[in-house]
Design an enzyme around this catalytic site. Structure first.
Site, PDB file in Angstrom:
ATOM      1  N   ARG A 182       0.837  -1.194   0.000  1.00 60.84           N
ATOM      2  CA  ARG A 182       0.000   0.000   0.000  1.00 60.84           C
ATOM      3  C   ARG A 182       0.879   1.254   0.000  1.00 60.84           C
ATOM      4  O   ARG A 182       1.997   1.251   0.512  1.00 60.84           O
ATOM      5  CB  ARG A 182      -0.938  -0.008   1.194  1.00 60.84           C
ATOM      6  N   TRP A 195       6.485  -1.116   2.589  1.00 60.18           N
ATOM      7  CA  TRP A 195       6.847  -2.524   2.442  1.00 60.18           C
ATOM      8  C   TRP A 195       7.545  -2.982   3.717  1.00 60.18           C
ATOM      9  O   TRP A 195       8.383  -2.293   4.278  1.00 60.18           O
ATOM     10  CB  TRP A 195       7.694  -2.783   1.210  1.00 60.18           C
ATOM     11  N   LEU A 196       7.180  -4.150   4.197  1.00 59.34           N
ATOM     12  CA  LEU A 196       7.785  -4.700   5.398  1.00 59.34           C
ATOM     13  C   LEU A 196       9.154  -5.285   5.065  1.00 59.34           C
ATOM     14  O   LEU A 196       9.417  -5.687   3.931  1.00 59.34           O
ATOM     15  CB  LEU A 196       6.875  -5.752   6.016  1.00 59.34           C
ATOM     16  N   ASP A 292      -7.129  -1.535   8.109  1.00 58.70           N
ATOM     17  CA  ASP A 292      -6.544  -2.605   7.314  1.00 58.70           C
ATOM     18  C   ASP A 292      -7.373  -3.877   7.395  1.00 58.70           C
ATOM     19  O   ASP A 292      -8.482  -3.885   7.929  1.00 58.70           O
ATOM     20  CB  ASP A 292      -5.079  -2.851   7.706  1.00 58.70           C
TER      21      ASP A 292
END
Length: 492
Positions: A182, A195-196, A292
Site C-alpha cells: 500500500r 513494504w515490510l 486494514d
C-alpha cells in the site's frame, strides 16, 4: 479463457453479468468503500465506477474498477481456471516446480517435457512500443491528485493506492520482483512505500542500499494489468520462476513487457497506468494510520518515500482499486481461492496432510486448520512446525489447529467438536515465543515479534496418553440404507 489485459477481463465479466457499470457520480472518499463492501458481502459483481467525483464535485478523468476479485470464482477466472477446485492443479504445478522429482523412467521423463517446455517458453516478450506509454506525464505535469485514489475509511490519514504492483530488482538479480504494497499519497509526486522488511521489494532495496548508499533506487508501480499478472504477484511462485513467467503460464501466452522510459525496469506493456520514479536515500515519512484487513486502524511507522518522476498510461485508462477491512474483504476472498493453491504445495512436503484451510474470519492467514493422517505420537506437532516454516506465507500464522482426517477442516462445527473432545488444554497446546509476527498485529507485545499457538486436536496415540481413548459413534450402515429406502414413505 485467457486474458491479454485488464480490459479483456472486464469485457468477459460484463458479458457474463459479473461486472456492473455504475454511472451515478460516486466519490472515492468513503463512498466507493461503502458500495464495494455491500456488494462484496452479497457476493455481487465487480464494479466499474464510470463517474468518480472530486471533493469540489467535478469529475475525475478516469473510471475506477473495484471488487474485481470479490468472489473466489472470479479469482479462478483470472488465473485461467474453470472453477475454484481447478486451482489445485495450479498448486500441483507450483509444487513440482518448487521441488521437481527425478523422472522414474523414460516414459515419466517424456510426460514431464510438455510442462517444462511450456514454462521455459513463457519467458516474457519485450516490445518497443506499448499501450501503457501512449500518454506520458513528466516534470511538473506529474500530478497524482488527478487520479481517483480511494480514501477508504473515516480515520484514514490520506488517500491510499491499494492495488499497485510494485516492480523492483536487486543489484545481483536478473529476475524482477512484483509485490503489492500500500502507498499513502502525501504530495502530487510523492507516495509512501509501505513494504515490510522481509518482503521482496524491501529486500531488493536493502541490498541496493548496501552497495549504493548515495544512489536513488529505481521503482515502478503498475496500476491495472491483466489478471494473471496481478494474481501472480500474490501467489507463492518458486524463486527460480519470475512472476511474469508464471503469469505467462497461467495465460497460455508470453507476458508482453516494455522497458520503463526512465529506468531499466520492465512493466506489462498493456497496463493501464504506470508510475516511474525513485526512492531517494534516507527519505522516509510517517505512514498511517489506516484501516486494514484486520478490521482495525493500525499504528504509524516510518517507511521510504517513492518520488514519482513520470506517469505513463493508456488512452482512457482505468484506475484499479480496492479497500481492506474486517473480513470479508477482497484479500480474504483471495485467501479463500488461493487456499486451493496452497494445499498441493503443503502436501508435496508433508504427504500426510489431507486438507488445509485458512478461515476468512482469520484475516486471510492468521489462523489455519489442518487435517492429517496421523501415524505416530507427536506427529501433529511436526505438522504444525512444518506449516509455520515451509512457506513464507504462513510465517505470520498465529494459530494452527491440527485435526484427524475424519474432521472437515472447513466446517467449524466439526473442528470445535474435535478441539473440545480430543484436546487437553495443557498437554495438547504448543506455545512458541518471540517469533516473527505481522507488523499490523497490535496484539503482539512487541511490534513484529510475538507468540504462536498450536492446538493438537487429533486422537491421541500411546505415548501421548495412558487412558483408554474414546471410540467415535458410527451408525449401522445397513440400518441407514434401510431407512433411506423408506424415507419418502415416512413423510418426514
Amino acid at each position: 479463457m485467457k486474458y491479454k489485459d485488464l480490459r479483456d477481463f472486464i469485457a468477459m465479466l460484463e458479458q457474463q453479468g459479473k461486472l456492473k457499470r455504475v454511472a451515478h457520480p460516486i466519490s472515492p472518499y468513503l463512498e466507493m468503500t461503502e458500495i464495494a463492501d455491500r456488494v462484496l458481502r452479497a457476493e455481487g459483481p465487480a464494479l466499474l465506477f464510470e463517474n468518480p467525483i472530486k471533493p469540489d464535485g467535478t469529475r475525475y478523468g478516469y473510471p475506477v474498477l473495484a471488487n474485481l476479485f470479490g468472489t473466489p470464482e472470479r479469482v479462478a477466472m483470472g488465473m485461467g481456471a474453470d472453477s475454484v477446485s481447478k486451482l489445485r492443479e495450479i498448486g500441483q504445478t507450483l509444487a513440482y516446480l518448487k521441488e521437481p522429482e527425478p523422472p522414474k523412467g523414460i516414459k515419466d521423463a517424456f510426460s514431464k517435457l510438455p510442462l517444462l517446455k511450456d514454462i521455459w517458453s513463457m519467458a516474457p516478450n519485450v516490445v518497443k512500443n506499448a499501450p501503457c506509454q501512449e500518454i506520458v506525464w513528466e516534470g511538473e505535469d506529474v500530478d497524482l491528485y488527478q487520479l481517483p485514489i480511494q480514501h477508504c475509511w473515516p480515520e484514514d490519514v490520506a488517500p491510499l493506492v491499494t492495488w499497485g504492483l510494485t516492480v523492483t530488482r536487486g543489484p545481483h538479480k536478473k529476475r524482477q520482483n512484483l509485490g503489492i504494497y500500500r502507498q499513502q499519497l502525501i504530495g502530487k509526486n510523492k507516495l509512501i512505500m509501505r513494504w515490510l522488511s522481509h518482503r521482496g521489494g524491501a529486500l531488493d532495496y536493502q541490498e541496493f542500499r548496501k552497495l549504493n548508499p548515495d544512489t536513488p533506487y529505481p521503482v515502478a508501480v503498475v496500476l491495472g494489468c491483466d489478471p494473471a499478472t496481478i494474481l501472480g504477484a500474490v501467489t507463492p511462485v518458486p524463486d527460480t520462476l519470475s512472476e511474469y513467467q508464471f503469469a505467462g503460464l497461467l495465460r497460455g501466452s508470453r507476458t508482453e513487457l516494455v522497458k520503463c522510459i526512465g529506468n531499466d525496469l520492465q512493466v506489462p506493456a498493456r497496463a493501464e497506468i504506470v508510475l516511474e520514479g525513485v526512492i531517494h536515500p534516507n527519505e522516509t515519512a510517517l505512514e498511517g494510520p489506516y484501516g486494514d484487513h484486520t478490521g482495525y486502524y493500525n499504528e504509524q511507522d516510518y517507511f521510504p518515500v517513492f518520488t514519482v518522476e513520470r506517469i505513463t498510461m493508456r488512452e482512457n485508462p482505468i484506475y484499479h482499486s480496492t479497500y481492506t477491512g474486517k473480513p470479508p474483504d477482497e484479500p480474504a476472498v483471495l485467501g479463500v481461492a488461493l487456499n486451493e493453491v496452497f494445499v498441493p504445495l503443503l502436501q508435496k512436503q508433508f504427504p500426510e496432510i489431507t486438507d488445509f484451510y485458512l478461515p476468512p474470519e482469520g484475516c486471510s492467514y492468521r489462523m489455519a486448520v489442518v487435517s492429517m493422517k496421523k501415524q505416530y505420537a507427536g506427529h501433529a506437532k511436526r505438522v504444525m512446525m512444518g506449516c509455520w516454516s515451509f512457506l513464507r506465507q504462513f510465517m505470520y500464522t498465529k494459530f494452527i489447529i491440527v485435526v484427524d482426517d475424519d474432521v472437515n477442516v472447513r466446517d467449524w462445527k466439526e473442528v470445535i467438536w474435535a478441539v473440545t473432545t480430543r484436546m487437553d488444554p495443557v498437554r495438547d497446546t504448543v506455545l512458541v515465543e518471540n517469533t516473527p509476527i505481522d507488523y499490523l498485529d497490535f496484539a503482539s507485545p512487541v511490534s513484529g515479534l510475538g507468540g504462536k499457538m498450536g492446538l493438537d486436536a487429533t486422537n491421541k496415540w500411546p505415548g501421548e496418553t495412558d487412558r483408554e481413548w474414546g471410540r467415535v459413534i458410527k451408525k449401522d450402515p445397513a440400518v441407514t440404507a434401510k431407512i433411506d429406502g423408506i424415507w419418502e414413505e415416512l413423510g418426514l
